[in-house]
Motif scaffolding. Structure first.
Motif, mmCIF file in Angstrom:
data_model
loop_
_atom_site.group_PDB
_atom_site.id
_atom_site.type_symbol
_atom_site.label_atom_id
_atom_site.label_comp_id
_atom_site.label_asym_id
_atom_site.label_seq_id
_atom_site.Cartn_x
_atom_site.Cartn_y
_atom_site.Cartn_z
ATOM 1 N N PRO A 176 0.835 -1.206 0.000
ATOM 2 C CA PRO A 176 0.000 0.000 0.000
ATOM 3 C C PRO A 176 0.868 1.254 0.000
ATOM 4 O O PRO A 176 1.824 1.368 0.777
ATOM 5 N N ARG A 177 0.538 2.212 -0.866
ATOM 6 C CA ARG A 177 1.407 3.371 -1.036
ATOM 7 C C ARG A 177 0.640 4.511 -1.698
ATOM 8 O O ARG A 177 -0.357 4.303 -2.378
ATOM 9 N N LEU A 178 1.152 5.710 -1.507
ATOM 10 C CA LEU A 178 0.649 6.876 -2.211
ATOM 11 C C LEU A 178 1.323 6.943 -3.575
ATOM 12 O O LEU A 178 2.471 6.525 -3.737
ATOM 13 N N ALA A 179 0.602 7.495 -4.532
ATOM 14 C CA ALA A 179 1.092 7.505 -5.914
ATOM 15 C C ALA A 179 2.185 8.543 -6.103
ATOM 16 O O ALA A 179 2.168 9.619 -5.497
ATOM 17 N N ILE A 180 3.154 8.201 -6.962
ATOM 18 C CA ILE A 180 4.216 9.144 -7.303
ATOM 19 C C ILE A 180 3.688 10.209 -8.244
ATOM 20 O O ILE A 180 3.984 11.398 -8.106
ATOM 21 N N GLU A 181 2.900 9.791 -9.223
ATOM 22 C CA GLU A 181 2.394 10.733 -10.220
ATOM 23 C C GLU A 181 0.864 10.760 -10.167
ATOM 24 O O GLU A 181 0.279 10.946 -9.124
ATOM 25 N N GLY A 182 0.209 10.587 -11.324
ATOM 26 C CA GLY A 182 -1.234 10.661 -11.348
ATOM 27 C C GLY A 182 -1.891 9.364 -10.922
ATOM 28 O O GLY A 182 -1.244 8.387 -10.581
#
Length: 787
Positions: A176-182
């Motif tokens: 689980p992670r936040l997105a780098i781009e869009g």
């Protein structure tokens, strides 16, 4: 969406046909009174909301309907969703001592109708958000896990050509992670997945931090804890949900797209549920401020019981010595395997999982036969265990086959995890120093082999300005760069500089220590310690940095290393379980009465906590306390060291069907291996056994500083100060276990505690032998010069 206001001052929001009503109460405060908490949140760009959501379980918890409302301090609110009507109330408790902190209780009551397949939530909305914010979810996400990611099954190794090289950025597995781009950017997890159920963030632009903490859960079980960013990353919402409902996907090992199996709750009229949490909002000059505040708050809300006294250290070692000689020693070749010999990488690995580490406590406390076995292990390793690059061979099998890396993946067949050579040097030199104290000859081949590895580490640094993560066992070239995989190397080179009288080793130790701090620690990051988790943030390398920074402080006397060690300790605290998890009824750990406080989460991929540190005793934390007097480091060491014995299967401590002496690394508090794995142990023999043995020889059973009237029993005995005069202190020590306890005692004055702790300091320490149930009064003189 439209807004309506009637004569009574009630503001109502109509959204998707669901009416939400909110009654206003005055939030004004008299001059000199504490600022209203809603106003304080607003100053930090945050607002608080209550939310009712409905899901479609058959479609893996697809969100189908929801209603939410802004919450004001001590207010009452009404929400309507489909045919259900809800009353919400918010109670806020403040403290004059900590005006930037509030304890909140949001109560949801279904007053009419029903709502199947639903969950309730408290949302903290951050309206002045930035993708540059550092997001912390202890043992789950660091910097929001906003890194490159690869979807590779366990045991993952980088595969694509563009991912392999000296200067590639951090790459993590599919967690689980936040997105780098869009694209969608969201982390949803369950409370048990965290060392402390909490989530925080730091805004570099605004120099502000926010920290939300909660308990494990409520009547509906574990909470869900998550964060979601909007499309343009200018807003984000932090959520606490009851019950935990992860939408569409949940996490299984190396797979963040596993179908969600969470079960929403069917609510009906009369149902009532409260979600309690704590919110702290504070100024911070750097990400350090977020970790500092977490360390301050980590135990302030969660529930804990008295520690269990299960097995004395001496009884643990007695069983473990017998097990290692019976199961691990290979007499035809003369070495201790790290695990079951029929499993590749379990027969032999240097460092990490125990190779040339387990020999240290066996040499320290073992009988004559055990010590002879350890010396044969040295003869077996040198010189055959040195690869052409000068590093140790990564692993081996059958006593005669040596491998550079993971032969299961041909392209990594010569990839040596650099941490392993660092561990090897660190613990081998500790054993050289021990041998000299024991009157055992350190053979030239052992010494020269170890110096060869030290020289290879120096060459690696001088050529690359980093230690990398994986190096080629043949050429010595970095295959995968970056990371703090070699976090223990500065400590190893400090020992080597002293032992071999080589100033160059100390120079490289200082330079590499600076590199690790400036590139990683100062940014709230450490990664690459384990060889099976790519460059996911991990506890192993994080702790090893404490050892290295303390070694550099003791070698140079420079206070900057002490500051860095303390800073790292507060970061490392995010991996150490700070509460007693409520295990499922009937589970093995529930039946055994296991207290999870002090278990250490592994990394953001392998989502289990573990007994102890992989693979260290925690001595760096004791050194850090001695040098600073800060009890937080000592208390964290106590939690880790005191609670390890409860995970050792023993005739006096059975754990399900586990074999006596075989210690599993799993302390599963979350469902990363399936819901039924929570609270269960596996029939494994692991590095955790070595960690326990290290604890028994490097951490005193009883630590006393008489001038401070301080007595801490790390061993599974009880200790308390019963008398304190100007000249002496009396300590009552009791053995509440069913086995004889031989307790090692380290007592020192405050002035002695400011000096570096000698290697193997406990070898000839005082011991007190206590029969089961026996208690004794011990008296310690105070040093007038140490007051």
């Amino acid at each position: 969406m439209c807004w309506n206001r009637n004569k009574s001052g009630v503001k109502s929001e109509v959204k998707n046909g669901n009416e939400i009503k909110m009654s206003f109460q005055s939030t004004s405060t008299k001059k000199g009174c504490m600022e209203n908490f809603a106003s304080l949140l607003h100053r930090y760009g945050c607002t608080l909301h209550g939310r009712v959501s409905q899901y479609d379980y058959e479609r893996y918890n697809l969100l189908t309907n929801q209603a939410q409302i802004a919450l004001k301090e001590d207010g009452h609110f009404e929400v309507r969703l489909l045919d259900s009507v809800w009353q919400l109330s918010l109670k806020v408790k403040r403290s004059d001592d900590l005006p930037d902190r509030a304890d909140l209780a949001v109560t949801f009551r279904c007053v009419s109708g029903k709502l199947p397949q639903a969950a309730l939530a408290v949302d903290l909305a951050a309206g002045e958000w930035s993708a540059g914010n550092y997001v912390l979810m202890p043992s789950v996400a660091y910097n929001g896990n906003r890194f490159l990611s690869r979807r590779i099954p366990y045991s993952p190794k980088l595969y694509y050509v563009q991912d392999i090289g000296t200067d590639v950025p951090m790459i993590i597995t599919d967690v689980p992670r936040l997105a780098i781009e869009g694209g969608p950017s969201r982390i949803q997890d369950r409370s048990g997945s965290m060392a402390v159920p909490s989530i925080g963030f730091y805004s570099p632009a605004k120099k502000q931090g926010v920290l939300l903490l909660t308990a494990q859960g409520n009547a509906l079980g574990d909470y869900g804890v998550g964060l979601e960013e909007n499309r343009d990353r200018r807003r984000a919402v932090v959520s606490v949900t009851a019950p935990v409902v992860r939408e569409l996907h949940s996490y299984r090992g190396c797979d963040s797209q596993y179908p969600s199996l969470d079960k929403p709750h069917d609510f009906a009229a009369g149902d009532e549920l409260t979600i309690s949490l704590r919110i702290c909002v504070f100024g911070a000059d750097s990400v350090k401020g977020l970790f500092d505040r977490f360390a301050q708050e980590r135990k302030s809300l969660v529930s804990r019981h008295a520690p269990r006294n299960t097995l004395p250290y001496s009884a643990c070692f007695e069983l473990q010595q017998e097990k290692f000689n019976r199961e691990n020693f290979v007499p035809e070749h003369g070495y201790y395997s790290v695990g079951p010999r029929n499993m590749f990488l379990q027969d032999w690995q240097i460092g990490w999982t125990g190779g040339m580490i387990s020999t240290y406590p066996l040499l320290f406390s073992g009988d004559k036969t055990t010590r002879q076995n350890v010396l044969r292990n040295f003869d077996w390793l040198f010189p055959n265990g040195i690869s052409p690059s000068g590093f140790f061979w990564d692993c081996g099998r059958n006593g005669t086959e040596w491998f550079g890396g993971d032969i299961r993946k041909p392209h990594t067949a010569n990839w040596h995890l650099i941490r392993k050579s660092g561990d090897g040097v660190y613990y081998i030199i500790k054993q050289f120093l021990l041998m000299e104290k024991l009157g055992i000859e350190v053979k030239p081949a052992w010494r020269e082999g170890t110096r060869t590895v030290c020289d290879a580490l120096v060459r690696l640094w001088q050529k690359n300005g980093q230690m990398g993560q994986f190096v080629d066992s043949i050429s010595g070239e970095i295959k995968v760069g970056g990371s703090t995989s070699g976090a223990i190397i500065p400590a190893a080179l400090v020992l080597a500089a002293s032992y071999f009288k080589r100033d160059e080793y100390l120079k490289v130790a200082i330079e590499s220590g600076d590199h690790y701090y400036n590139t990683f620690t100062s940014k709230g990051m450490s990664c690459g310690g384990p060889g099976d988790a790519l460059q996911n943030p991990d506890s192993e390398s994080w702790y090893a940095l404490i050892e290295s920074y303390m070694a550099l402080h003791e070698a140079t006397g420079d206070a900057i290393w002490l500051q860095r060690a303390a800073e790292t300790s507060r970061q490392f605290a995010t991996w150490v379980v700070a509460y007693d998890f409520k295990f499922p009824p009937g589970s093995t750990f529930e039946k055994a009465g296991i207290r999870s406080t002090g278990a250490v989460y592994a990394n953001t991929q392998n989502k289990h906590a573990a007994p102890g540190l992989c693979t260290y005793s925690g001595l760096g934390l004791l050194k850090l306390f001695r040098a600073t007097g800060d009890r937080s480091h000592l208390d964290m060491l106590f939690d880790i060291a005191h609670n390890i014995p409860q995970y050792l299967p023993h005739p006096q401590n059975p754990l399900g069907q586990a074999v006596f002496g075989r210690m599993c690394e799993r302390v599963n508090l979350t469902d990363w291996e399936g819901e039924k794995s929570i609270g269960e142990t596996l029939l494994m023999t692991t590095w955790a056994e070595t960690s326990l043995m290290l604890t028994t020889i490097e951490i005193p059973g009883l630590y006393v500083q008489p001038e401070k009237a301080l007595a801490v029993a790390f061993d599974n005995v009880e200790a308390e100060i019963v008398a304190d005069s100007e000249t002496r202190v009396a300590v009552r020590i009791c053995n509440p276990t069913a086995l004889v306890a031989s307790v090692v005692i380290l007592a020192e004055s405050s002035s002695e505690a400011m000096k570096p702790l000698a290697e193997n300091v406990l070898l000839n320490a005082t011991r007190e032998r206590l029969a089961p149930g026996e208690e004794r009064i011990l008296t310690f003189a105070k040093d007038p010069g140490g007051m």
